[in-house]
Design a protein around this motif. Structure first.
Motif, PDB file in Angstrom:
ATOM      1  N   LEU A  80       0.542   0.872   5.928  1.00  0.00           N
ATOM      2  CA  LEU A  80       1.466   0.187   5.021  1.00  0.00           C
ATOM      3  C   LEU A  80       0.696  -0.621   3.986  1.00  0.00           C
ATOM      4  O   LEU A  80       0.929  -0.484   2.770  1.00  0.00           O
ATOM      5  CB  LEU A  80       2.408  -0.732   5.812  1.00  0.00           C
ATOM      6  CG  LEU A  80       3.332  -1.619   4.955  1.00  0.00           C
ATOM      7  CD1 LEU A  80       4.259  -0.757   4.115  1.00  0.00           C
ATOM      8  CD2 LEU A  80       4.117  -2.579   5.840  1.00  0.00           C
ATOM      9  N   THR A  81      -0.199  -1.466   4.435  1.00  0.00           N
ATOM     10  CA  THR A  81      -0.987  -2.268   3.495  1.00  0.00           C
ATOM     11  C   THR A  81      -2.065  -1.431   2.822  1.00  0.00           C
ATOM     12  O   THR A  81      -2.410  -1.677   1.653  1.00  0.00           O
ATOM     13  CB  THR A  81      -1.632  -3.460   4.221  1.00  0.00           C
ATOM     14  OG1 THR A  81      -2.327  -2.977   5.387  1.00  0.00           O
ATOM     15  CG2 THR A  81      -0.588  -4.463   4.653  1.00  0.00           C
ATOM     16  N   ALA A  82      -2.602  -0.441   3.540  1.00  0.00           N
ATOM     17  CA  ALA A  82      -3.634   0.400   2.937  1.00  0.00           C
ATOM     18  C   ALA A  82      -3.091   1.172   1.739  1.00  0.00           C
ATOM     19  O   ALA A  82      -3.783   1.330   0.726  1.00  0.00           O
ATOM     20  CB  ALA A  82      -4.193   1.366   3.979  1.00  0.00           C
ATOM     21  N   ILE A  83      -1.853   1.638   1.833  1.00  0.00           N
ATOM     22  CA  ILE A  83      -1.251   2.371   0.710  1.00  0.00           C
ATOM     23  C   ILE A  83      -1.054   1.441  -0.494  1.00  0.00           C
ATOM     24  O   ILE A  83      -1.271   1.836  -1.652  1.00  0.00           O
ATOM     25  CB  ILE A  83       0.082   3.010   1.144  1.00  0.00           C
ATOM     26  CG1 ILE A  83      -0.201   4.182   2.097  1.00  0.00           C
ATOM     27  CG2 ILE A  83       0.880   3.498  -0.061  1.00  0.00           C
ATOM     28  CD1 ILE A  83       1.035   4.793   2.710  1.00  0.00           C
ATOM     29  N   LEU A  84      -0.637   0.198  -0.245  1.00  0.00           N
ATOM     30  CA  LEU A  84      -0.544  -0.774  -1.341  1.00  0.00           C
ATOM     31  C   LEU A  84      -1.893  -0.928  -2.040  1.00  0.00           C
ATOM     32  O   LEU A  84      -1.981  -0.972  -3.275  1.00  0.00           O
ATOM     33  CB  LEU A  84      -0.074  -2.128  -0.816  1.00  0.00           C
ATOM     34  CG  LEU A  84       1.390  -2.254  -0.374  1.00  0.00           C
ATOM     35  CD1 LEU A  84       1.637  -3.638   0.207  1.00  0.00           C
ATOM     36  CD2 LEU A  84       2.323  -1.999  -1.558  1.00  0.00           C
ATOM     37  N   ILE A  85      -2.948  -0.995  -1.246  1.00  0.00           N
ATOM     38  CA  ILE A  85      -4.289  -1.166  -1.799  1.00  0.00           C
ATOM     39  C   ILE A  85      -4.725   0.093  -2.551  1.00  0.00           C
ATOM     40  O   ILE A  85      -5.357   0.004  -3.617  1.00  0.00           O
ATOM     41  CB  ILE A  85      -5.278  -1.527  -0.674  1.00  0.00           C
ATOM     42  CG1 ILE A  85      -4.976  -2.941  -0.165  1.00  0.00           C
ATOM     43  CG2 ILE A  85      -6.720  -1.421  -1.137  1.00  0.00           C
ATOM     44  CD1 ILE A  85      -5.731  -3.333   1.079  1.00  0.00           C
ATOM     45  N   LEU A  86      -4.377   1.269  -2.038  1.00  0.00           N
ATOM     46  CA  LEU A  86      -4.731   2.512  -2.719  1.00  0.00           C
ATOM     47  C   LEU A  86      -4.025   2.628  -4.071  1.00  0.00           C
ATOM     48  O   LEU A  86      -4.633   3.031  -5.068  1.00  0.00           O
ATOM     49  CB  LEU A  86      -4.379   3.712  -1.837  1.00  0.00           C
ATOM     50  CG  LEU A  86      -5.230   3.904  -0.577  1.00  0.00           C
ATOM     51  CD1 LEU A  86      -4.681   5.048   0.271  1.00  0.00           C
ATOM     52  CD2 LEU A  86      -6.680   4.176  -0.938  1.00  0.00           C
ATOM     53  N   VAL A  87      -2.736   2.266  -4.110  1.00  0.00           N
ATOM     54  CA  VAL A  87      -2.003   2.312  -5.389  1.00  0.00           C
ATOM     55  C   VAL A  87      -2.559   1.263  -6.345  1.00  0.00           C
ATOM     56  O   VAL A  87      -2.721   1.519  -7.550  1.00  0.00           O
ATOM     57  CB  VAL A  87      -0.490   2.092  -5.158  1.00  0.00           C
ATOM     58  CG1 VAL A  87       0.246   2.050  -6.489  1.00  0.00           C
ATOM     59  CG2 VAL A  87       0.084   3.195  -4.279  1.00  0.00           C
ATOM     60  N   ASN A  88      -2.871   0.080  -5.819  1.00  0.00           N
ATOM     61  CA  ASN A  88      -3.501  -0.962  -6.633  1.00  0.00           C
ATOM     62  C   ASN A  88      -4.812  -0.456  -7.228  1.00  0.00           C
ATOM     63  O   ASN A  88      -5.102  -0.673  -8.418  1.00  0.00           O
ATOM     64  CB  ASN A  88      -3.749  -2.199  -5.770  1.00  0.00           C
ATOM     65  CG  ASN A  88      -4.691  -3.190  -6.411  1.00  0.00           C
ATOM     66  OD1 ASN A  88      -5.894  -3.173  -6.138  1.00  0.00           O
ATOM     67  ND2 ASN A  88      -4.160  -4.056  -7.249  1.00  0.00           N
ATOM     68  N   GLN A  89      -5.599   0.240  -6.416  1.00  0.00           N
ATOM     69  CA  GLN A  89      -6.863   0.794  -6.895  1.00  0.00           C
ATOM     70  C   GLN A  89      -6.622   1.820  -7.991  1.00  0.00           C
ATOM     71  O   GLN A  89      -7.333   1.855  -9.002  1.00  0.00           O
ATOM     72  CB  GLN A  89      -7.624   1.425  -5.729  1.00  0.00           C
ATOM     73  CG  GLN A  89      -8.805   2.296  -6.118  1.00  0.00           C
ATOM     74  CD  GLN A  89      -9.924   1.515  -6.761  1.00  0.00           C
ATOM     75  OE1 GLN A  89      -9.947   0.295  -6.738  1.00  0.00           O
ATOM     76  NE2 GLN A  89     -10.876   2.218  -7.354  1.00  0.00           N
ATOM     77  N   GLY A  90      -5.610   2.661  -7.807  1.00  0.00           N
ATOM     78  CA  GLY A  90      -5.299   3.662  -8.825  1.00  0.00           C
ATOM     79  C   GLY A  90      -4.907   3.033 -10.152  1.00  0.00           C
ATOM     80  O   GLY A  90      -5.357   3.463 -11.220  1.00  0.00           O
TER      81      GLY A  90
END
Length: 583
Positions: free
Chosen positions: A33-43
């Motif tokens: 859940l939080t990892a996906i937020l971080i991945l989208v933030n990175q994108g």
């Protein structure tokens, strides 16, 4: 007792905590859940960064009035500075602020820099109106306007550089390495992180790259600013769910303590086969006790207990002087860093190859046939093939190649390529990419047009070199992220990610230096040099072949360093909750 055991079952075992400093509850924090937020933030952040970086070489030539060699050098220096700032961000994260706070602060600086660049470009730099395209460069700018421009782009460098190594490590923090399921997800995260980075830049290299190439620089920069702001808001939205690791004492203090302690004991007689080593350090939350190794034996002196150490302990009351006596784990942390350095140095020349995508590949593409009927392809958008290559090879490696190598591995069944093997493969593919780029340049020169700095050879001949660079990134940079993160001591995880970025930084500086040397040596007897303003009068192919030769030599050195390297060996991690089990 039963209540305490149930409490242990729902808490992570790696020492991570929630935002209030309490042990992180596995079901309520972290994971995908939080990892996906971080991945989208990175994108989104990558989209914003490359919205500036991918066409910066063209902005410098068309708007700031620089020639090709000067612009390529300035892009290399700027990109290098981005990654130098990653070391600053890692230091602040590991020692003082923690990864969450560091990411938030540097992302805010990133947004401010992008807004400044957008405002200054539209209001100050695009003079006269309609300038900034290939056919209509802008007039020279005053010193004040130039200073404002460089202040903006280097603020962007500060923000993105300080944020980048911490967001990678912060994302991996969302998974408990001591849990079998989450441990597997932690390894997979780095592949998806690098994929998010590349997909984020895809929009920049295509849509934004097209508009900027047509002179719509303010539109491109404002879109980048909006993307960075959206990424910051998304990152902050995940605050209640993140897992954190508290910053420890400065890892550099611990590093220096070992050097000082071993130096102070340089004259004592030591039997290295039978040493009385101090290994009773109270473990900090989430730390792992590192087993003693035989390399760098001089540093073992820092952990040898002497009568003087015992005397000082009696005088102080209960503790040893940390500048005279260090634990085995602390000594091994220093050894870990020293063993990583030769491998890290071997990755720098690969980064010289990698940085050509943002500079000379773009210049080469701009001197080729870029039109399909009435549509003009921006030279910078060709890096989209690099991104597609990265996406394809990440998927292919995880789904097909890794299982295949695991089946073929007779020594260690069910284990695929090691990180060091993957990095070596990346070096080999990068050599092939430089050879391909050199061959394309030879054919481009055969089809050059005498009246302009162009060629009738289609820009799509660059596709193989971009695809090979993308494939090499999957093996080199993803493997490098996993390798440094797994081999770095607990208190140096952000520093390990910063090392990956620092290799790119030094690669950019080495590239800049190499271009300057090549131009100085090749510009003789009225010859324009290998990389002149008009590529049709130069020999860019020779520069590519030179890089291929240097990378081949670097690969041979890398083989020696990889053979010499010894992997870190640790005991189980210590958690605050362990004391509850013993109760």
């Amino acid at each position: 007792m039963d209540q305490k055991v149930r409490q242990l079952e729902v808490c992570t075992q790696d020492g991570s905590v929630d935002r209030h400093g309490n042990p992180a509850v596995r079901a309520k924090t972290g994971k995908w859940l939080t990892a996906i937020l971080i991945l989208v933030n990175q994108g989104l952040a990558t989209l914003a960064f490359f919205g500036v970086g991918v066409n910066l070489v063209l902005f410098l030539t068309r708007v700031m009035g620089q020639d090709n060699a000067e612009a390529a050098n300035n892009v290399s220096k700027w990109t290098g500075t981005v990654y130098i700032f990653s070391l600053l961000g890692a230091f602040l994260s590991d020692s003082y602020w923690g990864r969450y706070k560091t990411c938030a602060i540097f992302q805010a600086s990133f947004v401010v820099g992008l807004v400044m660049l957008s405002l200054s470009t539209g209001a100050l730099l695009l003079e006269p109106n309609g300038c900034g395209i290939e056919e209509s460069p802008c007039k020279p700018h005053s010193t004040v306007k130039t200073v404002i421009f460089y202040l903006s782009v280097y603020l962007i460098a500060l923000g993105y550089g300080g944020y980048q190594p911490n967001i990678a490590t912060f994302g991996s923090d969302q998974f408990d390495a001591d849990d079998s399921v989450e441990g597997h997800s932690k390894i997979a995260f780095f592949s998806y992180f690098y994929l998010a980075l590349n997909l984020g830049s895809l929009f920049s290299n295509t849509v934004l790259g097209y508009f900027e190439d047509q002179g719509a620089w303010p539109l491109g920069f404002w879109a980048s600013a909006a993307s960075a702001f959206a990424g910051l808001v998304l990152f902050l939205a995940g605050t209640p769910k993140y897992r954190h690791f508290k910053p420890r004492e400065s890892p550099w203090s611990r590093f220096c303590q070992v050097l000082v302690a071993s130096t102070r004991k340089a004259k004592i007689d030591v039997n290295y086969e039978d040493m009385n080593l101090y290994d009773s350090e109270t473990q900090r939350t989430g730390d792992k006790k590192i087993l003693h190794t035989k390399g760098f034996r001089f540093l073992d002196r820092a952990a040898i207990v002497t009568p003087d150490d015992e005397a000082e302990k009696v005088e102080s009351g209960s503790t040893y002087d940390p500048w005279r006596l260090c634990s085995v784990t602390q000594v091994e942390e220093v050894k870990c860093v020293l063993r990583l350095l030769p491998i890290w140095l071997c990755t720098i020349l690969y980064s010289v190859v990698f940085t050509q995508m943002a500079s000379l590949f773009v210049v080469q593409g701009a001197a080729m046939k870029t039109n399909i009927k009435d549509f003009k392809i921006p030279a910078s958008s060709m890096s989209s093939f690099d991104i597609l290559s990265v996406a394809f090879f990440i998927f292919a490696y995880r789904r097909f190649l890794d299982p295949l190598f695991a089946r073929l591995n007779k020594r260690e069944p069910n284990k695929g390529l090691t990180e060091l093997q993957r990095m070596g493969i990346g070096l080999v593919i990068s050599i092939m990419a430089m050879i391909a780029a050199g061959i394309v340049e030879i054919y481009r020169l055969k089809h050059k047009e005498s009246v302009s700095n162009s060629s009738s050879l289609s820009i799509f001949w660059q596709v193989p070199q971009y695809m090979m660079i993308g494939a090499s990134e999957v093996f080199m940079y993803v493997g490098q992220l996993e390798f440094f993160n797994s081999q770095a001591p607990t208190g140096l995880k952000s520093f390990a990610s910063a090392l990956c970025m620092a290799s790119i930084s030094l690669g950019n500086y080495v590239s800049s230096l190499l271009v300057s040397i090549v131009m100085t040596v090749s510009r003789k007897d009225d010859l324009p040099g290998w990389i002149p303003g008009n590529l049709n009068k130069g020999h860019l192919d020779r520069f590519y072949f030179l890089l291929a030769a240097l990378t081949a030599a670097d690969f041979l050195v890398y083989l020696v360093c990889a053979k010499w390297y010894k992997y870190i060996k640790s005991e189980a991690s210590f958690c605050e909750s362990m004391s509850e089990v013993e109760v």
